[in-house]
Scaffold this active site. Sequence first.
Site, mmCIF file in Angstrom:
data_model
loop_
_atom_site.group_PDB
_atom_site.id
_atom_site.type_symbol
_atom_site.label_atom_id
_atom_site.label_comp_id
_atom_site.label_asym_id
_atom_site.label_seq_id
_atom_site.Cartn_x
_atom_site.Cartn_y
_atom_site.Cartn_z
ATOM 1 N N CYS A 126 -54.293 23.037 47.768
ATOM 2 C CA CYS A 126 -54.116 21.752 49.105
ATOM 3 C C CYS A 126 -54.749 22.174 50.500
ATOM 4 C CB CYS A 126 -52.372 22.685 49.761
ATOM 5 S SG CYS A 126 -52.361 24.448 50.511
ATOM 6 N N LYS A 201 -43.746 34.497 46.238
ATOM 7 C CA LYS A 201 -43.711 32.842 47.170
ATOM 8 C C LYS A 201 -42.778 32.167 47.103
ATOM 9 C CE LYS A 201 -46.616 30.053 49.739
ATOM 10 N NZ LYS A 201 -48.516 29.194 49.457
ATOM 11 N N ARG A 223 -43.188 21.167 47.382
ATOM 12 C CA ARG A 223 -44.002 22.580 46.451
ATOM 13 C C ARG A 223 -42.611 23.143 45.481
ATOM 14 N NH1 ARG A 223 -48.406 21.711 49.344
ATOM 15 N NH2 ARG A 223 -48.731 22.810 50.840
ATOM 16 N N LYS A 254 -43.316 36.626 50.398
ATOM 17 C CA LYS A 254 -43.694 35.841 51.026
ATOM 18 C C LYS A 254 -42.676 34.715 51.515
ATOM 19 C CE LYS A 254 -47.305 32.213 53.052
ATOM 20 N NZ LYS A 254 -48.265 31.418 51.970
ATOM 21 N N TYR A 320 -49.601 37.010 62.393
ATOM 22 C CA TYR A 320 -50.337 36.694 63.572
ATOM 23 C C TYR A 320 -50.660 37.566 64.887
ATOM 24 C CZ TYR A 320 -50.605 32.842 60.327
ATOM 25 O OH TYR A 320 -50.107 31.715 58.957
HETATM 26 C C1 PBG Z 1 -50.844 27.526 50.666
HETATM 27 C C2 PBG Z 1 -50.315 28.361 52.148
HETATM 28 C C3 PBG Z 1 -48.980 28.464 52.629
HETATM 29 C C4 PBG Z 1 -49.123 29.892 52.863
HETATM 30 C C5 PBG Z 1 -50.302 30.294 53.000
HETATM 31 N N1 PBG Z 1 -50.791 29.909 52.456
HETATM 32 C C6 PBG Z 1 -48.401 27.433 53.037
HETATM 33 C C7 PBG Z 1 -47.589 26.510 51.644
HETATM 34 O O1 PBG Z 1 -47.604 26.744 50.252
HETATM 35 O O2 PBG Z 1 -47.338 25.446 52.389
HETATM 36 C C8 PBG Z 1 -47.947 29.409 54.917
HETATM 37 C C9 PBG Z 1 -48.712 31.243 55.357
HETATM 38 C C10 PBG Z 1 -47.891 30.749 56.856
HETATM 39 O O3 PBG Z 1 -46.820 29.861 57.296
HETATM 40 O O4 PBG Z 1 -48.389 30.791 57.593
HETATM 41 N N2 PBG Z 1 -50.801 27.909 49.562
HETATM 42 ZN ZN ZN Z 2 -51.547 26.402 48.803
#
Ligand code: PBG
Ligand code: ZN
Length: 333
Positions: A126, A201, A223, A254, A320
């Site tokens: 992405c 996720k 998504r 996540k 973070y």
């Molecule tokens: C994209 C990705 C995302 C995150 C990690 N890899 C966001 C998404 O799926 O839009 C999120 C990390 C974060 O929000 O700190 N594949």
């Molecule tokens: Zn992605």
Amino acid sequence: MSPPLTSILHSGYQHPVTRSWQNQGRNLTKSMFMYPLFITDDADAAVELQSMPGQRRWGVNKLEAFLAPLVAKGLSSVILFGVPLKTPKDARGTLADDPTGPVIEAIKLLRRVFPSLYIATDVCLCEYTDHGHCGILHDDGTINNSPSIARLAEVAVNYAKAGAHCVAPSDMMDGRVGAIKQGLVDAGLGGKVTLMAYSAKFSSGLYGPFRDAVDSAPSFGDRRCYQLPPSARGLARRAIVRDVNEGADIIMVKPTLPYLDILSEARDLAPDHPLACYQVSGEFAMIHAGARAGVYELRRMAEETAQSMVRAGATLILSYFTPEFLDWLDEPA
Ligand code: PBG
Ligand code: ZN
């Protein structure tokens, strides 16, 4: 009236030392924290991110000076996200594994400068596609799964060849864990590179600051056809079991706080795997915003949330707050 003798609990945690024994043997440690880093294609960049206090988009030339003090304090692992802003993107995410792009250059540099630092790389498309979706698309805009996982495996193998210790697919395409694992085996790296799968996720409202940071918001649609619905406990369980069976070395859940029940289920479904969780950008921003509004003290809430993850079963926390924890874990609260 005094309570029955076996109802007396205070006696077990009335002292700081006895409190320290009430953790089921699972203290927070520095090596539990993996720090996400945004690497951009302007080599001298150090651009502050408005929605993520203290976080920056780093150019490769700035990494050594930024990370040296953290490594000295005990930083043991990082996960890299590429943020190409100068070169046009395309439909297959060619920039993801550009040999002169920010991720591959950062892997090589970090391996050289910090030999003890463990380098993971996020694997997704992405940040690198012109449409901003995590895979390759059909003409009608839906995911074309087979070429997507072939391309993700190619990217992961190229990160591994550049020296990444760990590849971590966050794309949520079906079968990508097996495709990447097979790719690593075919490249002679099967036993040398860790595969950390973003298994459960969820399609979350908490990714906003990240998408700003890496410029990866989809240009159309969302998504929801590949990230899990927030209600989907069953799908999360199936995805965890699937990724274990496809050869994942580490399972991830996540975001964290709204999904601690899933984290705890993952502990039971994959009891013999390290279990990671990702305290995502929106969670980080939320904790900062609450502290700024005077709702609580920042350190206290960051620690409380990290404790909740460890209690639920996490052995690894992508956060973070990692730089802060390297200090906090040295100073008693
Ligand atoms: C994209 C990705 C995302 C995150 C990690 N890899 C966001 C998404 O799926 O839009 C999120 C990390 C974060 O929000 O700190 N594949
Ligand atoms: Zn992605």
